[in-house]
Design an enzyme around this catalytic site. Structure first.
Site, PDB file in Angstrom:
ATOM      1  N   GLU A  90       0.805  -1.225   0.000  1.00 38.42           N
ATOM      2  CA  GLU A  90       0.000   0.000   0.000  1.00 38.42           C
ATOM      3  C   GLU A  90       0.834   1.269   0.000  1.00 38.42           C
ATOM      4  O   GLU A  90       0.407   2.299  -0.502  1.00 38.42           O
ATOM      5  CB  GLU A  90      -0.929   0.015   1.219  1.00 38.42           C
ATOM      6  CG  GLU A  90      -2.076  -0.967   1.121  1.00 38.42           C
ATOM      7  CD  GLU A  90      -2.984  -0.908   2.332  1.00 38.42           C
ATOM      8  OE1 GLU A  90      -3.313   0.205   2.770  1.00 38.42           O
ATOM      9  OE2 GLU A  90      -3.364  -1.978   2.843  1.00 38.42           O
TER      10      GLU A  90
ATOM     11  N   TYR B  49       6.104   2.553  10.342  1.00 35.15           N
ATOM     12  CA  TYR B  49       4.904   3.200   9.821  1.00 35.15           C
ATOM     13  C   TYR B  49       4.147   3.983  10.892  1.00 35.15           C
ATOM     14  O   TYR B  49       4.015   3.527  12.024  1.00 35.15           O
ATOM     15  CB  TYR B  49       3.993   2.131   9.214  1.00 35.15           C
ATOM     16  CG  TYR B  49       2.944   2.718   8.341  1.00 35.15           C
ATOM     17  CD1 TYR B  49       3.299   3.526   7.274  1.00 35.15           C
ATOM     18  CD2 TYR B  49       1.602   2.496   8.601  1.00 35.15           C
ATOM     19  CE1 TYR B  49       2.337   4.088   6.482  1.00 35.15           C
ATOM     20  CE2 TYR B  49       0.635   3.050   7.802  1.00 35.15           C
ATOM     21  CZ  TYR B  49       1.005   3.846   6.741  1.00 35.15           C
ATOM     22  OH  TYR B  49       0.052   4.410   5.964  1.00 35.15           O
TER      23      TYR B  49
ATOM     24  N   ARG C  97       0.946   5.206  10.881  1.00 37.76           N
ATOM     25  CA  ARG C  97      -0.501   5.058  11.096  1.00 37.76           C
ATOM     26  C   ARG C  97      -0.767   3.640  11.580  1.00 37.76           C
ATOM     27  O   ARG C  97      -0.904   2.718  10.792  1.00 37.76           O
ATOM     28  CB  ARG C  97      -1.263   5.351   9.805  1.00 37.76           C
ATOM     29  CG  ARG C  97      -1.269   6.835   9.455  1.00 37.76           C
ATOM     30  CD  ARG C  97      -2.127   7.140   8.257  1.00 37.76           C
ATOM     31  NE  ARG C  97      -1.398   6.940   7.015  1.00 37.76           N
ATOM     32  CZ  ARG C  97      -0.760   7.907   6.338  1.00 37.76           C
ATOM     33  NH1 ARG C  97      -0.781   9.140   6.788  1.00 37.76           N
ATOM     34  NH2 ARG C  97      -0.134   7.641   5.224  1.00 37.76           N
TER      35      ARG C  97
ATOM     36  N   GLU D 264      -9.331  -3.027   5.704  1.00 39.66           N
ATOM     37  CA  GLU D 264      -9.222  -2.194   4.511  1.00 39.66           C
ATOM     38  C   GLU D 264      -8.203  -2.797   3.541  1.00 39.66           C
ATOM     39  O   GLU D 264      -8.389  -2.767   2.335  1.00 39.66           O
ATOM     40  CB  GLU D 264      -8.814  -0.769   4.892  1.00 39.66           C
ATOM     41  CG  GLU D 264      -9.801  -0.047   5.809  1.00 39.66           C
ATOM     42  CD  GLU D 264     -11.170   0.169   5.190  1.00 39.66           C
ATOM     43  OE1 GLU D 264     -11.250   0.426   3.969  1.00 39.66           O
ATOM     44  OE2 GLU D 264     -12.183   0.058   5.919  1.00 39.66           O
TER      45      GLU D 264
ATOM     46  N   ASP E  15      -2.013  -4.365   3.452  1.00 40.84           N
ATOM     47  CA  ASP E  15      -2.009  -4.583   4.902  1.00 40.84           C
ATOM     48  C   ASP E  15      -2.973  -5.703   5.305  1.00 40.84           C
ATOM     49  O   ASP E  15      -3.948  -5.967   4.609  1.00 40.84           O
ATOM     50  CB  ASP E  15      -2.407  -3.289   5.630  1.00 40.84           C
ATOM     51  CG  ASP E  15      -1.397  -2.180   5.374  1.00 40.84           C
ATOM     52  OD1 ASP E  15      -0.310  -2.472   4.839  1.00 40.84           O
ATOM     53  OD2 ASP E  15      -1.712  -1.014   5.692  1.00 40.84           O
TER      54      ASP E  15
ATOM     55  N   ASP F 114      -5.176  -5.780   7.571  1.00 37.67           N
ATOM     56  CA  ASP F 114      -6.422  -5.383   8.224  1.00 37.67           C
ATOM     57  C   ASP F 114      -7.589  -5.403   7.223  1.00 37.67           C
ATOM     58  O   ASP F 114      -7.432  -5.782   6.072  1.00 37.67           O
ATOM     59  CB  ASP F 114      -6.269  -4.006   8.887  1.00 37.67           C
ATOM     60  CG  ASP F 114      -5.759  -2.966   7.911  1.00 37.67           C
ATOM     61  OD1 ASP F 114      -5.906  -3.165   6.683  1.00 37.67           O
ATOM     62  OD2 ASP F 114      -5.205  -1.948   8.358  1.00 37.67           O
TER      63      ASP F 114
ATOM     64  N   HIS G 117       0.345  -3.178  11.574  1.00 39.16           N
ATOM     65  CA  HIS G 117       1.721  -2.676  11.602  1.00 39.16           C
ATOM     66  C   HIS G 117       2.228  -2.762  13.028  1.00 39.16           C
ATOM     67  O   HIS G 117       1.458  -2.935  13.953  1.00 39.16           O
ATOM     68  CB  HIS G 117       1.784  -1.211  11.147  1.00 39.16           C
ATOM     69  CG  HIS G 117       1.070  -0.952   9.874  1.00 39.16           C
ATOM     70  ND1 HIS G 117       1.672  -1.098   8.652  1.00 39.16           N
ATOM     71  CD2 HIS G 117      -0.205  -0.573   9.622  1.00 39.16           C
ATOM     72  CE1 HIS G 117       0.802  -0.812   7.700  1.00 39.16           C
ATOM     73  NE2 HIS G 117      -0.350  -0.486   8.261  1.00 39.16           N
TER      74      HIS G 117
END
Length: 732
Positions: A33, A322, A324, A110, A106, A108, A368
């Site tokens: 991403e 990372y 976020r 999303e 990622d 997760d 992350h």
DNA sequence: CAGTGAGCGAGCTTCCGCTTGACTT
């Protein structure tokens, strides 16, 4: 044209990185991403892997339409996000030359949806899904050796989330355009954020400050010894509560006649553990409190550290992981590195026997790691010349917090002394650091040492001074960006990537204004909030997001279908919405009858309305009478400009900041950032003062005026100080 | 920290969550 341009750019990328790589043509494409992440991974994986980034979502619901077919199971219509076509084209062209595609977005919710969208758009026969939640050699190796498929339940949970948010936002917002003002917005996250801010404001308004008094005294074991200060703790065995001045003086009189002695002496050991490393939310909080950074500024700076800086001539290197993230997990490799660093730079004493394990909260999606320096050996001092001042400050914060999190606990000695005389007990407490542990790195202000003389029970103490002080109970404080983010996270509202953007959205909508870092709701916000809470209580419930997550969990585990979860919610929501459409007051017509001002032209009343530039007063006889007036919030202070007879009015700039200007603008251009307090300066002719620290400052002669009046008396031979507030400074 | 503002009621606006530069001053 466009295509050839892209190809050229593309070729140059291959050429420049091709020099470093062996001349092997990559056979596999890995898609992640983030751009910076792609670069890091490419270095680790070597020449047979090409790593590219898709830069977040590539498909979404259309912006101008609802994009959800409510009649048919809430079927969403997706489109390629405008502006993202280029990236997709590039990925498509590249994938055609490859043997295998690794979808590595990622892990997760999303991220799973992103992989699904990529899978739809890249027509390649061999596509696999891989996941890893830390960028280390071992984790990547394991991921590539264990490819899997896209988890469609997870994708469905994301679809449920997306559709629900769209329905809420795109159904309620137009209602507000109709009833209040064009361009307004509402949503699952922003509306609850505004609600929290509004309700805090109501609490502050309802709060009535209460006066109370505290008494303290200085004692000394002998004439030579240093005195110690203690606070009155109890009277006749009950906790001291003194509501009025007269009572304070009565107690002081009686205290002055007592003989005091040490009634208790206690020493306790207390351990303090370090905080876990940063997540997005805690980083934003710490940077807000400690450095005065806004959430947006913090994120911009953190992005810079993540992408890396040129340090020491070589290539760019990412300085932090990372930024976020909702996780406090740390890669084993990094923990080992920290231990080795501590061994070299400190001593083994500072290394805990067991490597600490920080446990995530349940809601964490853990895609992350925590935010930490990529190399602990890159100390802030080493980077000093390569980073801007602000970047360095933030890096320093992250570096120290991480290292501290891997260090031994601190040991404190807390000593308490009880001093008794008749019915009165005074208490004093002191903290001494026995072993600094992680605090050796942090040097927090809270760790200030204080010392008590060693005392034995029964020792007589001489009373040297008594002080009575007037205090006022304080209202709850308004939200700052940092405290709002904290509350939102605790309630599971919003995600790391949205905390900062949410704040700027509600500011853009003129729901909040910012005054010295404090969030204040506008009357527009309070009106909209009232209308929404009254008419659409389900969405405005602060627990709504948590319930949504529960529903999505059942989708993710395969127990329920996403459409059913949305359906269940929508049936209820639709009913509320229907009622609201007719029941909600029409502010565009009615306005708000907040003022009793008469219309100067036609004798009607002036009512509050919300226009493009904010609030204004309009005649109730509109459209027959089109008279308007600005809203004036009086401060009660006269204008400071020489010869001007104007008054100072509170206003809001179009950037959403409070300032104070003359009511005679534009004739008088006087302006001030600080609120004028209508009190004459005792030193010059200034008609008002401004708040400064605990007291005031004169804007004209710059002299400080303390908000304390100290009266000195005597009780027998003992000095007695009375400290009172000079005026109403109850609200800071 | 930062350093401020102007004449409105319509204009097609809006959500949340992933990503980054591209714009200005």
């Amino acid at each position: 044209m466009k295509v050839s341009g892209e190809k050229e750019q593309f070729a140059s990328v291959e050429k420049s990185s091709g020099k470093k790589r062996k001349p092997v043509v990559s056979k596999n494409l890995v898609i992640v991403e983030s751009g910076a992440k792609a670069k890091t991974i490419e270095k680790i994986l070597g020449p047979s892997f090409r790593v590219e980034s898709c830069y977040g979502h590539i498909k979404d619901l259309p912006r101008k339409k609802l994009g959800v077919d409510i009649e048919h199971n809430f079927e969403p219509t997706y489109q390629i996000i405008p502006g993202r076509g280029k990236i997709l084209k590039k990925l498509r062209a590249l994938s055609e030359k490859m043997d295998e595609i690794y979808l590595a977005s990622d892990l997760d919710r999303e991220g799973e949806a992103i992989s699904w969208h990529l899978s739809q758009e890249l027509k390649h026969p061999k596509k696999v899904r891989i996941v890893f939640n830390q960028v280390t050699r071992d984790a990547l190796k394991k991921a590539i050796e264990n490819p899997g498929e896209i988890d469609l339940n997870k994708v469905d949970a994301q679809q449920g989330r997306r559709v629900l948010d769209r329905l809420v936002g795109y159904k309620i917002s137009p209602l507000l355009w109709k009833k209040v003002k064009r361009g307004l917005s509402a949503g699952r996250v922003q509306s609850v954020a505004v609600r929290l801010i509004c309700e805090r404001e109501e609490e502050i308004e309802k709060f009535s400050s209460r006066e109370y008094w505290t008494i303290s005294a200085k004692f000394s074991p002998s004439k030579r010894a240093a005195s110690l200060e203690a606070k009155l703790y109890s009277i006749q065995g009950k906790k001291a509560q003194i509501p009025r001045e007269g009572q304070a003086h009565e107690h002081a009189q009686r205290i002055g006649k007592q003989a005091f002695q040490v009634a208790g002496w206690e020493e306790k050991e207390k351990a303090r553990w370090p905080s876990p490393p940063f997540t997005t939310s805690t980083l934003q909080q710490a940077a807000g409190y400690r450095l005065g950074f806004s959430t947006a500024r913090t994120m911009r700076l953190a992005q810079g550290l993540y992408e890396g800086r040129d340090i020491g001539g070589k290539e760019r290197v990412g300085l932090i992981t990372y930024m976020r993230t909702d996780s406090i997990r740390v890669a084993k490799e990094a923990q080992l590195e920290a231990r080795n660093f501590l061994k070299k730079e400190f001593s083994t004493q500072f290394i805990p026997q067991r490597t600490p394990i920080y446990k995530n909260r349940k809601s964490s999606q853990d895609a992350h790691e925590a935010i930490r320096p990529t190399r602990i050996s890159r100390t802030p001092a080493l980077l000093k010349d390569h980073l801007s001042k602000d970047h360095l400050k933030l890096y320093d914060l992250i570096w120290k917090r991480f290292l501290a999190s891997q260090m031994e606990k601190a040991l404190m000695k807390i000593s308490t002394v009880d001093i008794e005389g008749g019915e009165y007990v005074f208490k004093a407490q002191a903290t001494k650091i026995r072993f600094p542990g992680f605090t050796a790195i942090l040097k927090e202000k809270a760790d200030k040492e204080s010392v008590l003389p060693s005392l034995k029970v029964g020792i007589k103490l001489a009373l040297e001074e008594i002080t009575s002080r007037q205090e006022f109970t304080q209202p709850p404080s308004r939200y700052t960006e940092a405290s709002l983010v904290k509350t939102l996270e605790e309630k599971g509202i919003g995600r790391p990537s949205t905390y900062a953007p949410t704040i700027s959205t509600i500011r853009q909508r003129q729901y909040i204004i910012l005054n010295r870092g404090v969030l204040i709701p506008t009357s527009l916000a309070r009106l909209v909030n009232e209308l929404l809470v009254e008419n659409l209580p389900t969405i405005l419930d602060t627990e709504f997001s948590a319930r949504m997550e529960e529903g999505l969990d059942t989708v993710e585990s395969g127990k329920r279908k996403w459409n059913d979860v949305v359906e269940e919610f929508y049936q209820h929501f639709e009913k509320e919405l229907k009622v609201a459409e007719s029941a909600m007051r029409d502010i565009k017509k009615e306005g708000l009858k907040t003022s009793k001002t008469m219309c100067e032209r036609c004798g009607g009343t002036m009512i509050l309305k919300f226009g493009r530039w904010g609030e204004f007063l309009a005649c109730s006889n509109y459209p027959d009478c089109k008279n308007t007036m600005p809203v004036m919030k009086k401060t009660g202070a006269e204008c400071l400009s020489p010869g001007c007879k104007g008054e100072i009015i509170e206003r809001v700039s179009n950037k959403g900041k409070v300032f104070f200007g003359c009511s005679r603008f534009p004739e008088c251009k006087f302006i001030s950032a600080q609120e004028p307090i209508p009190r004459k300066c005792p030193h010059c002719t200034s008609p008002y003062l401004i708040r400064f620290k605990d007291g005031f400052k004169c804007p004209a002669c710059r002299k400080l005026i303390k908000d304390e009046i100290v009266t000195k008396r005597k009780i027998g031979k003992i000095p007695y100080k009375i400290i009172k507030k000079s005026n109403e400074t109850k609200i800071g």
